[in-house]
Design a protein around this motif. Structure first.
Motif, PDB file in Angstrom:
ATOM      1  N   LYS A 106       9.707 -10.837 -94.020  1.00  0.00           N
ATOM      2  CA  LYS A 106       9.055  -9.778 -95.366  1.00  0.00           C
ATOM      3  C   LYS A 106       7.743 -10.760 -95.901  1.00  0.00           C
ATOM      4  O   LYS A 106       6.952  -9.893 -96.026  1.00  0.00           O
ATOM      5  CB  LYS A 106      10.208 -10.098 -96.145  1.00  0.00           C
ATOM      6  CG  LYS A 106       9.638  -9.315 -97.533  1.00  0.00           C
ATOM      7  CD  LYS A 106      10.942  -9.223 -98.649  1.00  0.00           C
ATOM      8  CE  LYS A 106      10.460  -8.592-100.049  1.00  0.00           C
ATOM      9  NZ  LYS A 106      10.407  -7.320 -99.801  1.00  0.00           N
ATOM     10  N   GLU A 110       4.169  -9.078 -95.742  1.00  0.00           N
ATOM     11  CA  GLU A 110       3.391  -8.679 -97.079  1.00  0.00           C
ATOM     12  C   GLU A 110       1.830  -9.092 -97.015  1.00  0.00           C
ATOM     13  O   GLU A 110       0.870  -8.756 -97.293  1.00  0.00           O
ATOM     14  CB  GLU A 110       3.979  -9.336 -98.206  1.00  0.00           C
ATOM     15  CG  GLU A 110       5.109  -8.746 -98.627  1.00  0.00           C
ATOM     16  CD  GLU A 110       5.118  -7.160 -99.258  1.00  0.00           C
ATOM     17  OE1 GLU A 110       3.928  -6.885 -99.658  1.00  0.00           O
ATOM     18  OE2 GLU A 110       6.056  -6.356 -99.040  1.00  0.00           O
ATOM     19  N   HIS A 114      -1.444  -7.093 -96.783  1.00  0.00           N
ATOM     20  CA  HIS A 114      -2.686  -7.246 -98.040  1.00  0.00           C
ATOM     21  C   HIS A 114      -3.853  -7.524 -97.158  1.00  0.00           C
ATOM     22  O   HIS A 114      -4.835  -7.158 -97.414  1.00  0.00           O
ATOM     23  CB  HIS A 114      -2.494  -8.764 -98.798  1.00  0.00           C
ATOM     24  CG  HIS A 114      -3.434  -9.278 -99.344  1.00  0.00           C
ATOM     25  ND1 HIS A 114      -3.662  -8.737-100.411  1.00  0.00           N
ATOM     26  CD2 HIS A 114      -4.356 -10.198 -99.190  1.00  0.00           C
ATOM     27  CE1 HIS A 114      -4.809  -9.426-101.170  1.00  0.00           C
ATOM     28  NE2 HIS A 114      -5.336 -10.292-100.377  1.00  0.00           N
ATOM     29  N   ALA A 128       2.409   0.166 -93.372  1.00  0.00           N
ATOM     30  CA  ALA A 128       3.084   0.234 -94.547  1.00  0.00           C
ATOM     31  C   ALA A 128       4.483   1.201 -94.117  1.00  0.00           C
ATOM     32  O   ALA A 128       5.385   0.968 -94.631  1.00  0.00           O
ATOM     33  CB  ALA A 128       2.635   0.370 -95.795  1.00  0.00           C
ATOM     34  N   TYR A 131       6.493  -0.435 -91.762  1.00  0.00           N
ATOM     35  CA  TYR A 131       7.179  -1.706 -92.420  1.00  0.00           C
ATOM     36  C   TYR A 131       7.895  -1.542 -93.654  1.00  0.00           C
ATOM     37  O   TYR A 131       9.012  -2.077 -93.468  1.00  0.00           O
ATOM     38  CB  TYR A 131       6.106  -2.798 -92.805  1.00  0.00           C
ATOM     39  CG  TYR A 131       6.283  -4.000 -93.549  1.00  0.00           C
ATOM     40  CD1 TYR A 131       7.001  -5.023 -92.827  1.00  0.00           C
ATOM     41  CD2 TYR A 131       6.322  -4.259 -94.870  1.00  0.00           C
ATOM     42  CE1 TYR A 131       7.690  -6.124 -93.521  1.00  0.00           C
ATOM     43  CE2 TYR A 131       6.897  -5.304 -95.701  1.00  0.00           C
ATOM     44  CZ  TYR A 131       7.459  -6.237 -94.846  1.00  0.00           C
ATOM     45  OH  TYR A 131       7.913  -7.306 -95.446  1.00  0.00           O
ATOM     46  N   ARG A 132       7.640  -0.521 -94.640  1.00  0.00           N
ATOM     47  CA  ARG A 132       8.507  -0.416 -95.721  1.00  0.00           C
ATOM     48  C   ARG A 132       9.421   0.622 -95.457  1.00  0.00           C
ATOM     49  O   ARG A 132      10.243   1.041 -96.196  1.00  0.00           O
ATOM     50  CB  ARG A 132       7.620  -0.025 -96.869  1.00  0.00           C
ATOM     51  CG  ARG A 132       6.816  -1.340 -97.441  1.00  0.00           C
ATOM     52  CD  ARG A 132       6.224  -1.147 -98.540  1.00  0.00           C
ATOM     53  NE  ARG A 132       5.636  -2.205 -99.218  1.00  0.00           N
ATOM     54  CZ  ARG A 132       4.415  -2.153-100.025  1.00  0.00           C
ATOM     55  NH1 ARG A 132       3.964  -1.225-100.270  1.00  0.00           N
ATOM     56  NH2 ARG A 132       3.985  -3.337-100.540  1.00  0.00           N
TER      57      ARG A 132
END
Length: 151
Positions: A106, A110, A114, A128, A131-132
């Motif tokens: 995780k 992140e 970023h 994203a 990943y999310r």
């Protein structure tokens, strides 16, 4: 160092200098047998970093996974390969500067998001969304709105 062209086990170093990232040495080598030249990089061997996955399984850190994820996110985007390479190096430096033996996936995700947000917004949203694990279009739209609101 073994020649990658002819397999000769003895090659000689023509030039040595620090690589761009400053954490490795770039060496130009020449093979006395076939006469070809090639480049090698020498890096300090570090303690293996263990990545803790979402399901609590552990596996050894693999730079290739970060490269693959960023390349997929930047597919058909105007992001030069050199910029991608430097971004991966920055991510890896940030990960290893934490000086931890284990790091959750995780945290790595992140850090990647970023860096991608600054690099290319479309690549960021692509990464994203995987990943999310965006469940539906509304989640996707919320992420897009957050990007637009910051402009």
């Amino acid at each position: 160092m073994k020649c990658p062209y002819c397999g000769n086990p003895d090659t000689r170093v023509i030039d040595s200098r620090p690589a761009e990232d400053g954490s490795s040495i770039r060496r130009r080598r020449s093979c006395d047998t076939c006469g070809k030249r090639f480049t090698t990089y020498e890096k300090v061997e570090t303690i293996p970093l263990i990545v803790i996955k979402k399901d609590n399984n552990r596996e050894q850190y693999d730079r290739g996974k970060i490269e693959k994820g960023i390349l997929q996110a930047c597919y058909k985007r105007p992001v030069p390969a050199e910029v991608i390479r430097k971004t991966v190096e920055q991510i890896e430096t940030e990960i290893f500067n934490r000086e931890e033996k284990e790091i959750p996936s995780k945290v790595i995700g992140e850090i990647v998001m970023h860096k991608l947000k600054d690099l290319d917004e479309v690549a960021y949203v692509r990464f994203a969304s995987v990943y999310r694990e965006f469940k539906d279009v509304n989640t996707f739209m919320e992420e897009l709105k957050s990007i637009l609101d910051k402009k």
